[in-house]
Design an enzyme around this catalytic site. Sequence first.
Site, mmCIF file in Angstrom:
data_model
loop_
_atom_site.group_PDB
_atom_site.id
_atom_site.type_symbol
_atom_site.label_atom_id
_atom_site.label_comp_id
_atom_site.label_asym_id
_atom_site.label_seq_id
_atom_site.Cartn_x
_atom_site.Cartn_y
_atom_site.Cartn_z
ATOM 1 N N THR A 150 7.959 -7.110 2.793
ATOM 2 C CA THR A 150 9.046 -6.150 3.063
ATOM 3 C C THR A 150 9.891 -6.703 4.206
ATOM 4 O OG1 THR A 150 7.594 -4.358 2.371
ATOM 5 C CG2 THR A 150 9.517 -3.747 3.697
ATOM 6 N N LEU A 169 3.261 -1.201 -4.254
ATOM 7 C CA LEU A 169 1.892 -0.703 -4.438
ATOM 8 C C LEU A 169 1.454 0.151 -3.256
ATOM 9 C CD1 LEU A 169 -0.280 -2.354 -2.448
ATOM 10 C CD2 LEU A 169 0.115 -4.152 -4.079
ATOM 11 N N CYS A 171 2.678 0.755 6.485
ATOM 12 C CA CYS A 171 4.041 0.633 5.953
ATOM 13 C C CYS A 171 5.035 1.667 6.469
ATOM 14 C CB CYS A 171 3.992 0.671 4.430
ATOM 15 S SG CYS A 171 3.140 -0.768 3.761
ATOM 16 N N ARG A 179 -4.746 0.841 10.082
ATOM 17 C CA ARG A 179 -3.484 0.598 10.786
ATOM 18 C C ARG A 179 -2.672 1.906 10.879
ATOM 19 N NH1 ARG A 179 -1.390 -4.867 7.772
ATOM 20 N NH2 ARG A 179 -2.516 -3.959 6.018
ATOM 21 N N LYS A 185 13.626 -1.236 -1.095
ATOM 22 C CA LYS A 185 12.264 -1.121 -0.548
ATOM 23 C C LYS A 185 12.236 -0.217 0.687
ATOM 24 C CE LYS A 185 8.092 -1.584 0.445
ATOM 25 N NZ LYS A 185 7.036 -0.965 -0.316
ATOM 26 N N ASP A 209 -3.903 -18.903 2.173
ATOM 27 C CA ASP A 209 -3.766 -18.199 3.453
ATOM 28 C C ASP A 209 -4.089 -19.219 4.534
ATOM 29 O OD1 ASP A 209 -3.900 -14.879 4.150
ATOM 30 O OD2 ASP A 209 -4.358 -16.291 5.777
ATOM 31 N N LYS A 248 -5.675 6.949 5.099
ATOM 32 C CA LYS A 248 -5.794 7.841 3.944
ATOM 33 C C LYS A 248 -7.087 7.467 3.224
ATOM 34 C CE LYS A 248 -3.378 5.157 0.446
ATOM 35 N NZ LYS A 248 -2.368 5.096 -0.563
ATOM 36 N N GLY A 280 0.101 17.919 6.254
ATOM 37 C CA GLY A 280 -1.133 17.515 6.917
ATOM 38 C C GLY A 280 -0.865 16.913 8.281
HETATM 39 N N1 LIG Z 1 -0.195 -3.201 2.467
HETATM 40 C C1 LIG Z 1 0.558 -2.592 1.568
HETATM 41 O O1 LIG Z 1 0.167 -1.583 0.988
HETATM 42 C C2 LIG Z 1 1.928 -3.103 1.237
HETATM 43 C C3 LIG Z 1 2.592 -2.587 0.114
HETATM 44 C C4 LIG Z 1 3.877 -3.058 -0.175
HETATM 45 C C5 LIG Z 1 4.477 -4.020 0.635
HETATM 46 N N2 LIG Z 1 3.802 -4.487 1.719
HETATM 47 C C6 LIG Z 1 4.437 -5.550 2.522
HETATM 48 O O2 LIG Z 1 3.849 -6.791 2.119
HETATM 49 C C7 LIG Z 1 3.699 -7.672 3.239
HETATM 50 C C8 LIG Z 1 2.234 -8.053 3.392
HETATM 51 O O3 LIG Z 1 1.501 -6.892 3.710
HETATM 52 P P1 LIG Z 1 -0.104 -6.891 3.707
HETATM 53 O O4 LIG Z 1 -0.532 -5.521 4.105
HETATM 54 O O5 LIG Z 1 -0.600 -7.500 2.458
HETATM 55 O O6 LIG Z 1 -0.369 -7.908 4.922
HETATM 56 P P2 LIG Z 1 -1.752 -8.364 5.572
HETATM 57 O O7 LIG Z 1 -1.529 -8.314 7.030
HETATM 58 O O8 LIG Z 1 -2.877 -7.608 4.954
HETATM 59 O O9 LIG Z 1 -1.896 -9.882 5.083
HETATM 60 C C9 LIG Z 1 -1.007 -10.908 5.396
HETATM 61 C C10 LIG Z 1 -1.740 -12.238 5.254
HETATM 62 O O10 LIG Z 1 -0.792 -13.309 5.461
HETATM 63 C C11 LIG Z 1 -1.467 -14.382 6.114
HETATM 64 N N3 LIG Z 1 -0.477 -15.271 6.724
HETATM 65 C C12 LIG Z 1 0.308 -15.042 7.799
HETATM 66 N N4 LIG Z 1 1.103 -16.106 8.015
HETATM 67 C C13 LIG Z 1 0.822 -17.022 7.072
HETATM 68 C C14 LIG Z 1 1.322 -18.320 6.772
HETATM 69 N N5 LIG Z 1 2.279 -18.890 7.524
HETATM 70 N N6 LIG Z 1 0.803 -18.995 5.731
HETATM 71 C C15 LIG Z 1 -0.174 -18.427 4.982
HETATM 72 N N7 LIG Z 1 -0.685 -17.210 5.202
HETATM 73 C C16 LIG Z 1 -0.188 -16.507 6.247
HETATM 74 C C17 LIG Z 1 -2.374 -13.673 7.104
HETATM 75 O O11 LIG Z 1 -3.441 -14.513 7.525
HETATM 76 C C18 LIG Z 1 -2.848 -12.464 6.274
HETATM 77 O O12 LIG Z 1 -4.064 -12.759 5.605
HETATM 78 C C19 LIG Z 1 4.301 -6.915 4.423
HETATM 79 O O13 LIG Z 1 5.654 -7.267 4.560
HETATM 80 C C20 LIG Z 1 4.179 -5.455 4.007
HETATM 81 O O14 LIG Z 1 5.141 -4.646 4.634
HETATM 82 C C21 LIG Z 1 2.538 -4.075 2.026
HETATM 83 O O1 LIG Z 2 2.042 14.051 0.324
HETATM 84 C C1 LIG Z 2 1.659 13.175 1.112
HETATM 85 C C2 LIG Z 2 1.498 11.812 0.749
HETATM 86 C C3 LIG Z 2 1.085 10.902 1.714
HETATM 87 N N1 LIG Z 2 0.827 11.304 2.997
HETATM 88 C C4 LIG Z 2 0.431 10.299 4.005
HETATM 89 O O2 LIG Z 2 1.373 9.241 3.987
HETATM 90 C C5 LIG Z 2 0.750 8.000 4.349
HETATM 91 C C6 LIG Z 2 1.079 6.919 3.336
HETATM 92 O O3 LIG Z 2 0.469 7.226 2.093
HETATM 93 P P1 LIG Z 2 0.728 6.368 0.768
HETATM 94 O O4 LIG Z 2 2.172 6.269 0.547
HETATM 95 O O5 LIG Z 2 -0.098 6.944 -0.303
HETATM 96 O O6 LIG Z 2 0.083 4.981 1.187
HETATM 97 P P2 LIG Z 2 0.602 3.482 1.430
HETATM 98 O O7 LIG Z 2 -0.456 2.603 0.907
HETATM 99 O O8 LIG Z 2 1.024 3.364 2.855
HETATM 100 O O9 LIG Z 2 1.884 3.284 0.467
HETATM 101 C C7 LIG Z 2 3.226 3.402 0.926
HETATM 102 O O10 LIG Z 2 3.656 2.225 1.579
HETATM 103 C C8 LIG Z 2 3.554 1.028 0.758
HETATM 104 C C9 LIG Z 2 3.934 -0.143 1.644
HETATM 105 O O11 LIG Z 2 5.303 -0.324 1.762
HETATM 106 C C10 LIG Z 2 4.466 1.187 -0.439
HETATM 107 O O12 LIG Z 2 4.401 0.008 -1.234
HETATM 108 C C11 LIG Z 2 4.058 2.425 -1.246
HETATM 109 O O13 LIG Z 2 4.943 2.598 -2.339
HETATM 110 C C12 LIG Z 2 4.102 3.637 -0.320
HETATM 111 O O14 LIG Z 2 3.647 4.805 -1.009
HETATM 112 C C13 LIG Z 2 -0.743 8.317 4.459
HETATM 113 O O15 LIG Z 2 -1.070 8.475 5.824
HETATM 114 C C14 LIG Z 2 -0.915 9.631 3.716
HETATM 115 O O16 LIG Z 2 -1.986 10.401 4.198
HETATM 116 C C15 LIG Z 2 0.991 12.645 3.361
HETATM 117 O O17 LIG Z 2 0.778 13.013 4.517
HETATM 118 N N2 LIG Z 2 1.393 13.545 2.399
#
Ligand SMILES: NC(=O)c1ccc[n+]([C@@H]2O[C@H](COP(=O)([O-])OP(=O)(O)OC[C@H]3O[C@@H](n4cnc5c(N)ncnc54)[C@H](O)[C@@H]3O)[C@@H](O)[C@H]2O)c1
Ligand SMILES: O=c1ccn([C@@H]2O[C@H](COP(=O)(O)OP(=O)(O)O[C@H]3O[C@H](CO)[C@@H](O)[C@H](O)[C@H]3O)[C@@H](O)[C@H]2O)c(=O)[nH]1
Length: 427
Positions: A121, A153, A260, A328, A204, A30, A321, A253
């Site tokens: 994403t 995830l 996301c 965020r 996605k 990072d 949640k 809710g």
């Molecule tokens: N958070 C989730 O639940 C989730 C789930 C699925 C997909 N995604 C996707 O995955 C991606 C990452 O999400 P996140 O929530 O883990 O992000 P985050 O904001 O928690 O972390 C991103 C990290 O990348 C680092 N970074 C930025 N630019 C960099 C660079 N040039 N070199 C090295 N490090 C660098 C930042 O310092 C930060 O620590 C996004 O596109 C998001 O949409 C997130």
């Molecule tokens: O029946 C439901 C389920 C969820 N939520 C709300 O929806 C939001 C998102 O919930 P959840 O999907 O469980 O959490 P995330 O961690 O944001 O995960 C979503 O976003 C991620 C980032 O892209 C994806 O990877 C996951 O598959 C997708 O579920 C939250 O505010 C929840 O409270 C509801 O209101 N009702």
Amino acid sequence: MNICIVGAGYVGLTTAAVFADIGHTVYCTDRDSAKIDKLKQGIVPIYEPGLTEMIDKNQAEGRLFFAANVRRHMRNCPVIVIAVGTPSAKNGSADMKYILNVIKDLSLVIRSPKTIIMKSTVPPGTADWVDELLLEYGVSSDIYELVSNPEFLREGSAIEDTIHPDRIIIGANKEGAAMRVKELYHPIDTRFLLTHRVEAELIKYASNAFLATKISFINEISRVCDAFKADITEVAKGIGMDNRIGPKFLQAGLGYGGSCFPKDVNALSYAASTKQVKMDLLQAVKKINRSQLNIYLNKLNHKLGESRDNVRIAVWGATFKENTDDTRYSQAIAFMKILTKQGYQVYAYDPLVSPPIPSVIWCSDKYEAVKEADALVIATVWPEFIEADWGRVKQLMKRNIILDGRNGLDKKMMKAYGFEFTGVGRP
Ligand SMILES: NC(=O)c1ccc[n+]([C@@H]2O[C@H](COP(=O)([O-])OP(=O)(O)OC[C@H]3O[C@@H](n4cnc5c(N)ncnc54)[C@H](O)[C@@H]3O)[C@@H](O)[C@H]2O)c1
Ligand SMILES: O=c1ccn([C@@H]2O[C@H](COP(=O)(O)OP(=O)(O)O[C@H]3O[C@H](CO)[C@@H](O)[C@H](O)[C@H]3O)[C@@H](O)[C@H]2O)c(=O)[nH]1
């Protein structure tokens, strides 16, 4: 295999821990050196059940390393996983500045064959755009393969979701590259879909948009339930018993939040608009989500009456949640802001966070928050809220109004305790 992860956020850290746990040697990098220093000392900057334990174990066993020198590890590793953020830009598009920085760094270090995995994403067409950029920066396309491998995830169950995913999507131009990425996941037992890059990118966005649609749908039905004095939890249960619909993501809710859904719904609409496609359904999904907080506010106002003088509201839950420390786009926080603007005094409690919000007073435990409260709002369903000592809550509160914003509480039990229980779609 030696793998370099770029970005130690929710996705990067989880991917790093799981890849190390299944036997790879992982360099999780990072550009935020303070974050990396903490990780080296075993301090994991996010709350995610099981993550710290898995990181500790794999660090101790010599398969997981943290490093701030991103380029060095990109140069040395044959596999590079991009997991940096793609937040919303002002116009709703995905802001690609972090991806662009990574591509610039990559262009400086690709000297040997690389498999580059895009886990962030990103909008449809990104993989082709990255190819063009790399070519512009002087990197020939025969030295690397860029594979789209989106992440599904959920926060709060990230490790479990990564070890037992419903599916793994791999989008590649060449079968060989797709197979190399598939092999990295051995021994994870799941269904794989090998497809093209643009389809993987769209899978996605479409997945998140569909889930957000399901939530807005059930929230809209909850409004109809209210009008007909029907219970939305019963209606959702009944709909969910149809295998074609399924029971998940039908919890009405306060609406969806998090890092996301809001941003990905916007980014998909924006991407479609660049090709003159108008996404009417998603506009409606967003509109319902935005107005959901007002529906709850009206309920509360109705219960509490006209006066705002010394009217005190306790809010339990601030994250978007339960089981996460991520605030965020939290609907809970958005609701607190609305309540303070309305002139209510807000006393809040969350098991993990207490972000500064103007006029909100943070309490160190949930019982302190409800002292002398006129109403209690349940904004997230942490288990400790459901299992609260309700007799004690009732004694501590001034009045007895409970607004359940997540349908997590047992309505009958609340009424038996003497609460005036209200929610949306729950007569
Ligand atoms: N958070 C989730 O639940 C989730 C789930 C699925 C997909 N995604 C996707 O995955 C991606 C990452 O999400 P996140 O929530 O883990 O992000 P985050 O904001 O928690 O972390 C991103 C990290 O990348 C680092 N970074 C930025 N630019 C960099 C660079 N040039 N070199 C090295 N490090 C660098 C930042 O310092 C930060 O620590 C996004 O596109 C998001 O949409 C997130
Ligand atoms: O029946 C439901 C389920 C969820 N939520 C709300 O929806 C939001 C998102 O919930 P959840 O999907 O469980 O959490 P995330 O961690 O944001 O995960 C979503 O976003 C991620 C980032 O892209 C994806 O990877 C996951 O598959 C997708 O579920 C939250 O505010 C929840 O409270 C509801 O209101 N009702």
